[in-house]
Design a protein around this motif. Sequence first.
Motif, PDB file in Angstrom:
ATOM      1  N   GLU A   4       9.240 -18.734  -1.000  1.00 17.67           N
ATOM      2  CA  GLU A   4       9.139 -20.156  -1.337  1.00 17.67           C
ATOM      3  C   GLU A   4       8.112 -20.297  -2.437  1.00 17.67           C
ATOM      4  OE1 GLU A   4       8.137 -24.491   0.689  1.00 17.67           O
ATOM      5  OE2 GLU A   4       8.099 -22.666   1.875  1.00 17.67           O
ATOM      6  N   ASN A   5       8.518 -20.826  -3.510  1.00 16.57           N
ATOM      7  CA  ASN A   5       7.646 -20.988  -4.678  1.00 16.57           C
ATOM      8  C   ASN A   5       7.098 -22.399  -4.728  1.00 16.57           C
ATOM      9  OD1 ASN A   5       8.237 -18.372  -5.544  1.00 16.57           O
ATOM     10  ND2 ASN A   5      10.121 -19.054  -6.528  1.00 16.57           N
ATOM     11  N   LEU A   6       5.813 -22.461  -4.763  1.00 16.30           N
ATOM     12  CA  LEU A   6       5.157 -23.767  -4.832  1.00 16.30           C
ATOM     13  C   LEU A   6       4.162 -23.762  -5.978  1.00 16.30           C
ATOM     14  CD1 LEU A   6       4.353 -24.376  -1.060  1.00 16.30           C
ATOM     15  CD2 LEU A   6       6.206 -25.390  -2.346  1.00 16.30           C
ATOM     16  N   ARG A   7       3.964 -24.923  -6.599  1.00 17.47           N
ATOM     17  CA  ARG A   7       2.910 -25.079  -7.597  1.00 17.47           C
ATOM     18  C   ARG A   7       2.097 -26.316  -7.220  1.00 17.47           C
ATOM     19  NH1 ARG A   7       2.338 -23.336 -12.861  1.00 17.47           N
ATOM     20  NH2 ARG A   7       4.408 -22.417 -12.712  1.00 17.47           N
ATOM     21  N   VAL A   8       0.865 -26.093  -6.912  1.00 21.47           N
ATOM     22  CA  VAL A   8       0.008 -27.187  -6.492  1.00 21.47           C
ATOM     23  C   VAL A   8      -0.909 -27.553  -7.653  1.00 21.47           C
ATOM     24  CG1 VAL A   8      -1.725 -27.959  -4.846  1.00 21.47           C
ATOM     25  CG2 VAL A   8       0.102 -26.404  -4.124  1.00 21.47           C
ATOM     26  N   ILE A   9      -0.829 -28.783  -8.055  1.00 23.12           N
ATOM     27  CA  ILE A   9      -1.683 -29.266  -9.139  1.00 23.12           C
ATOM     28  C   ILE A   9      -2.686 -30.236  -8.551  1.00 23.12           C
ATOM     29  CG2 ILE A   9      -1.744 -30.493 -11.335  1.00 23.12           C
ATOM     30  CD1 ILE A   9       1.096 -29.607 -11.815  1.00 23.12           C
ATOM     31  N   ARG A  10      -3.962 -29.942  -8.700  1.00 21.59           N
ATOM     32  CA  ARG A  10      -5.002 -30.795  -8.142  1.00 21.59           C
ATOM     33  C   ARG A  10      -5.370 -31.890  -9.127  1.00 21.59           C
ATOM     34  NH1 ARG A  10      -8.399 -27.338  -4.114  1.00 21.59           N
ATOM     35  NH2 ARG A  10      -6.948 -25.653  -3.748  1.00 21.59           N
ATOM     36  N   PRO A  11      -5.547 -33.104  -8.644  1.00 19.26           N
ATOM     37  CA  PRO A  11      -5.870 -34.206  -9.560  1.00 19.26           C
ATOM     38  C   PRO A  11      -7.293 -34.154 -10.082  1.00 19.26           C
ATOM     39  CG  PRO A  11      -5.864 -34.983  -7.290  1.00 19.26           C
ATOM     40  CD  PRO A  11      -5.403 -33.560  -7.247  1.00 19.26           C
ATOM     41  N   TYR A  39      -1.330 -17.922  -1.918  1.00 17.71           N
ATOM     42  CA  TYR A  39      -0.302 -17.303  -2.748  1.00 17.71           C
ATOM     43  C   TYR A  39      -0.735 -15.903  -3.145  1.00 17.71           C
ATOM     44  CZ  TYR A  39       2.147 -21.734  -3.224  1.00 17.71           C
ATOM     45  OH  TYR A  39       2.843 -22.879  -2.973  1.00 17.71           O
ATOM     46  N   TYR A  40       0.213 -14.982  -3.143  1.00 15.20           N
ATOM     47  CA  TYR A  40      -0.060 -13.593  -3.490  1.00 15.20           C
ATOM     48  C   TYR A  40       1.040 -13.102  -4.431  1.00 15.20           C
ATOM     49  CZ  TYR A  40      -3.141 -13.732   0.581  1.00 15.20           C
ATOM     50  OH  TYR A  40      -4.127 -14.053   1.482  1.00 15.20           O
ATOM     51  N   ARG A  41       0.682 -12.084  -5.182  1.00 20.67           N
ATOM     52  CA  ARG A  41       1.683 -11.395  -5.991  1.00 20.67           C
ATOM     53  C   ARG A  41       1.277  -9.948  -6.181  1.00 20.67           C
ATOM     54  NH1 ARG A  41       1.038 -11.995 -12.423  1.00 20.67           N
ATOM     55  NH2 ARG A  41      -1.229 -11.976 -12.549  1.00 20.67           N
ATOM     56  N   SER A  46       9.491 -17.268 -14.666  1.00 21.90           N
ATOM     57  CA  SER A  46       9.314 -15.860 -14.301  1.00 21.90           C
ATOM     58  C   SER A  46       7.924 -15.601 -13.753  1.00 21.90           C
ATOM     59  CB  SER A  46       9.584 -14.980 -15.530  1.00 21.90           C
ATOM     60  OG  SER A  46       9.329 -13.631 -15.229  1.00 21.90           O
ATOM     61  N   VAL A  47       6.926 -16.220 -14.372  1.00 19.37           N
ATOM     62  CA  VAL A  47       5.563 -16.046 -13.893  1.00 19.37           C
ATOM     63  C   VAL A  47       5.407 -16.636 -12.501  1.00 19.37           C
ATOM     64  CG1 VAL A  47       3.161 -16.710 -14.270  1.00 19.37           C
ATOM     65  CG2 VAL A  47       4.556 -15.956 -16.186  1.00 19.37           C
ATOM     66  N   ALA A  48       5.930 -17.839 -12.300  1.00 18.43           N
ATOM     67  CA  ALA A  48       5.804 -18.486 -10.996  1.00 18.43           C
ATOM     68  C   ALA A  48       6.562 -17.719  -9.925  1.00 18.43           C
ATOM     69  CB  ALA A  48       6.315 -19.924 -11.090  1.00 18.43           C
ATOM     70  N   ALA A  49       7.662 -17.091 -10.311  1.00 25.51           N
ATOM     71  CA  ALA A  49       8.476 -16.386  -9.326  1.00 25.51           C
ATOM     72  C   ALA A  49       7.779 -15.154  -8.763  1.00 25.51           C
ATOM     73  CB  ALA A  49       9.811 -15.993  -9.950  1.00 25.51           C
ATOM     74  N   GLU A  50       6.748 -14.679  -9.458  1.00 27.00           N
ATOM     75  CA  GLU A  50       6.030 -13.500  -8.962  1.00 27.00           C
ATOM     76  C   GLU A  50       5.186 -13.820  -7.731  1.00 27.00           C
ATOM     77  OE1 GLU A  50       3.676 -11.894 -12.062  1.00 27.00           O
ATOM     78  OE2 GLU A  50       5.348 -11.474 -13.385  1.00 27.00           O
ATOM     79  N   TRP A  51       4.841 -15.097  -7.545  1.00 26.00           N
ATOM     80  CA  TRP A  51       3.925 -15.484  -6.472  1.00 26.00           C
ATOM     81  C   TRP A  51       4.694 -15.765  -5.193  1.00 26.00           C
ATOM     82  CZ3 TRP A  51      -1.300 -15.342  -7.131  1.00 26.00           C
ATOM     83  CH2 TRP A  51      -1.759 -15.210  -8.452  1.00 26.00           C
ATOM     84  N   GLN A  52       4.104 -15.357  -4.075  1.00 25.61           N
ATOM     85  CA  GLN A  52       4.702 -15.595  -2.772  1.00 25.61           C
ATOM     86  C   GLN A  52       3.676 -16.274  -1.880  1.00 25.61           C
ATOM     87  OE1 GLN A  52       5.970 -11.690  -1.499  1.00 25.61           O
ATOM     88  NE2 GLN A  52       8.048 -12.018  -2.287  1.00 25.61           N
ATOM     89  N   LEU A  53       4.157 -17.227  -1.094  1.00 31.92           N
ATOM     90  CA  LEU A  53       3.285 -17.954  -0.186  1.00 31.92           C
ATOM     91  C   LEU A  53       3.188 -17.201   1.131  1.00 31.92           C
ATOM     92  CD1 LEU A  53       1.646 -20.514   0.502  1.00 31.92           C
ATOM     93  CD2 LEU A  53       3.776 -21.491   1.385  1.00 31.92           C
ATOM     94  N   LEU A  54       1.983 -16.960   1.558  1.00 28.22           N
ATOM     95  CA  LEU A  54       1.735 -16.376   2.865  1.00 28.22           C
ATOM     96  C   LEU A  54       0.715 -17.252   3.572  1.00 28.22           C
ATOM     97  CD1 LEU A  54       2.220 -14.099   4.893  1.00 28.22           C
ATOM     98  CD2 LEU A  54       0.390 -12.813   3.802  1.00 28.22           C
ATOM     99  N   TYR A  55       1.141 -17.934   4.596  1.00 23.71           N
ATOM    100  CA  TYR A  55       0.345 -18.937   5.287  1.00 23.71           C
ATOM    101  C   TYR A  55      -0.079 -19.999   4.263  1.00 23.71           C
ATOM    102  CZ  TYR A  55      -3.032 -20.954   8.525  1.00 23.71           C
ATOM    103  OH  TYR A  55      -3.731 -21.812   9.336  1.00 23.71           O
ATOM    104  N   ASN A  56      -1.326 -20.084   3.885  1.00 19.45           N
ATOM    105  CA  ASN A  56      -1.751 -21.102   2.920  1.00 19.45           C
ATOM    106  C   ASN A  56      -2.324 -20.481   1.656  1.00 19.45           C
ATOM    107  OD1 ASN A  56      -4.079 -20.086   3.920  1.00 19.45           O
ATOM    108  ND2 ASN A  56      -5.013 -22.038   4.482  1.00 19.45           N
TER     109      ASN A  56
END
Length: 742
Positions: free
Chosen positions: A265-272, A17-19, A5-15
Motif C-alpha cells: 500500500e503506497n501512501l504519501r503523507v504531506i504535513r501542513p 515506510y521502508y524500502r 517509480s520512486v514512491a513505489a519503492e516504499w512499503q508501509l509496515l505498521y506506521n
Amino acid sequence: MANVSVAAEWQLLYNRYYRKPEIYRMSWKHVELNRNKVACAPFGGPIAVIRDDSKIVQLGGESAQRKLRIFSSSGHLLGETIWKHPGGRLIGMAWTDDQTLVCLVQDGTVFRYTIHAELLESSISMGQECFERNVVDCVFWGNGLVCITETNQLFCISDFKNPNPVKLADPEIEDPPLCMAVIEPQYTMSGNVEVLLGIGDACVLAVEEDGFQQLGLEVLRGPIQKMAVSRDGQWLASFTHDGHLLVMTSNLNEILIEQECEADENLRVIRPSLPEAVEACIDGAGHEFDVLRQRTLLRAASYGQAFCSNFQRDHIQEMCKTLRVLNAVRHPDIGMPLSIQQYKLLTPSVLIGRLINSYKHFLALRVSEYLGMNQEMVIMHWACSKITASLAISDATLLEILLDKVDWLSSFVTVLCFLILFRATNPSFETCKGISYAAVAAHADKNGRRKLAAMLVEHEPRSSKQVPLLLSIGEEDTALMKAIESGDTDLVYLVLFHIWQKRQPLEFFGMIQARALARDLFIIYARCYKHEFLKDFFLSTGQLQEVAFLLWKESWELGKNPMASRGSPLHGPRIKIIEKAQNLFLETKEYTFEAKAAEEHAKLLRMQHDLEVSTKQAIFVDSSISDTIRTCIVLGNHRAAMKVKTEFKVSEKRWYWLKVFALATIRDWDALEKFSKEKRPPIGYRPFVEACVEADEKGEALKSSQNSQILEKEQSLMLGLAWPRKLLMLPPRQRMVNCLVD
C-alpha cells in the motif's frame, strides 16, 4: 512516471515506510550467496563468504579447496585464505564489535580472523562436552556467542576478550528448538545472557544459568519460525508459521504490532506544518543513499527554511557535512555503505579508525581534515603500514620517503590549525599536536628494522617519548645523552637504572663519569640505597677518600645496631672498617687529619670494647675519651683510666679535672684528699673545693682549702666573720668557693 517509480519503492509496515534500495552493483565474481555461508558486519562493515559444506554444489571452475574470502560491502576483495580447520563442519560465523570474524566449528572450537582474512593466533574452545556431543546451532551478538549441542544443552561465552565458556541450565527438551535468539547480559535483570528458544506450538523458553521459564503462552497462537531481539533488548520481532510478523515486548507479555507480510500500500503523507516539512526533508536527505535525491531534498529544505522564522539554520549545513563524509565512504572503491544512524552510532573517530585499518589513508586524512579532527593517527598508521610493506627498500631510502611525507603532512596540519584558531571556530589545540616519530620508530623496531628506528627517533622532539624508545632499541648512549639534554631528572634516572641492569659495572661507571648530571644523580641515589656499588664506583675513579668516608659512615650505622652492646662481636667488624678507612685516607696526602682521627677512633673503640667485656656493662662504646676515663674512675678501675690517659696523651690538667669530679661523684672523699696531696695540682685547688661544694660537703671543702694553705683571713671569713661587700653580691655556693680559694 519517475515520481511514481520512486514512491513505489516504499512499503508501509505498521506506521513506518521502508524500502530496499540498491546501493552497489557488487564487484565480486563467481559468488552465489545461496551456495555459501555469509556473515555481514554491521555499520557498513566487510562481508565474509565461505562455501557451505552442508550443501552439494557443482564446483565448476572453482578449486576443491574451500576458501574464506572477505569483501568490502561493495564486493572488493579484502583478503582470502584456505579453510583448513579439521574440527568438523562450520556451524556459524559472525563479526564482533571490533570487526573480528568469529567462526564456530562442529567440535566447539572458535577461530578468529581479521578483516584481511589473517588467522589470529589463539583459538577458543567451548568445552569438553561440546567437543564430545557436537554443536548443531549458534547465535552471535556484539562480543558473545551461545551454542546448542545435539543433546540440546546450551553453552555461552559472554565476552571474547575473556573467553570463559559457561553452561546454561538444561532446558529439558527432546526435540531441537525451531529458532533461537539472545538477549544480551546488559539488558537482563540478572546481568547474565538470556537465551530464547522457540519450541512447540505456541511457547518460548527463556533459559539462563540458574534455570528457565516458559513465555508467550497467553499471546502466541502458533509456533515461531524466526526471532530477533532489538538492539536495546526491549523488543522481540518474530515470524510465525502463518506468515505474520509480530513485534512484542521481550518478555512476550504484550503484542505491540501484528502485520501480515502479504499487505503492499503506497501512501504519501504531506504535513501542513512547514518547519516540520523542512525537518522531514533534511532528515530524509540524511537517510537517502542516492546523491541526486539528497540534493533534491536538501534544495527543498533550503527553499522552505527561508519562510520559517524560527528554524535553526545550521541543520542543513551539518547534514551537508555528514552526507559528504557518508557519500565518500559509500563509494564503490571504499565499499562502506553506512546509513546515517550507523554513522552516528559508530562516531567519526571509529570510522576513521576503520578506514585506516582498510589502508584507505588518504580518505581518512581528508575526512579528518574536513571534520576538524586530529590527523596524527592517520599519518602514523600510514607510516607504519609503509614500513611493513617496504621490506625491499633500504633504510635510508625509506627514511627519506617517510620524512618527506610526514613533514609535509605535519606542516599542512600546523597551518590548518593556525587558520582554525585564527578564525576562532575551534579553540581546541587538540588538532595542533605534533607528529610522533616515536610511534613510527617503535613500529620499525618491531618489524626488525632497528637501524631505521634509530634514524626515525632522532626526529622525535619530545624527550619523554624519545628516550624510552632509544632504550628499547638498544641505543643506551644516545638515550642517556638525550635525557641529560632534556634536563628531566626522572628521564635520566630511567636511563641510569636501565643501563645499570644491562651493562657491566666498569662499563656503566665509564658512561656516567664524564656526564656530570648523570654522575651526581647516581651518587645521590647510591648514597641512600647502594653503598657497596657506590664504593666500587669511587674505587674505579680513584676517589679513595670518598670510599673512606663511606666506610666511616658504615661503622656508625653498624654501631646503631641494637645487638652492638655488652661486648658484642659486631664491634670487631666496626673496628676493621674504620682501620680500612684509615688506610684509604693515608693514600691521599690531603687527608692526614682524617687518617689520624680514624686511627684514634679505632684504638678507642677497641679499648672500649675490652672494657665492656671485662666489666660486662655496655656503657663505654661510642663515648668520648673524657667520658671513658670518668666512667673508669667511677667504676673504681683506676688502672684502666690511667691506660686511656697514657694511650691518648691526655694532659695533666684535663686528667686532674676528670678525676676530681669523678671521685666527687662517687663521694670517695678519702681518695679525693689523697689525690690532692700527691703533688701540687696543675689546676690548683679550686676544682677540689668546687667539687666538694657541688656535692654539698662543706667539711670536705674545708679540708681541701686547708691543704691549699688558705690564709687565716679566709678561714675566719669561712667561720662567719665580716664578709667583704663584693662577696655578698654572689650566690651562697659561689661565695663559699671564693672564700675558700681566694
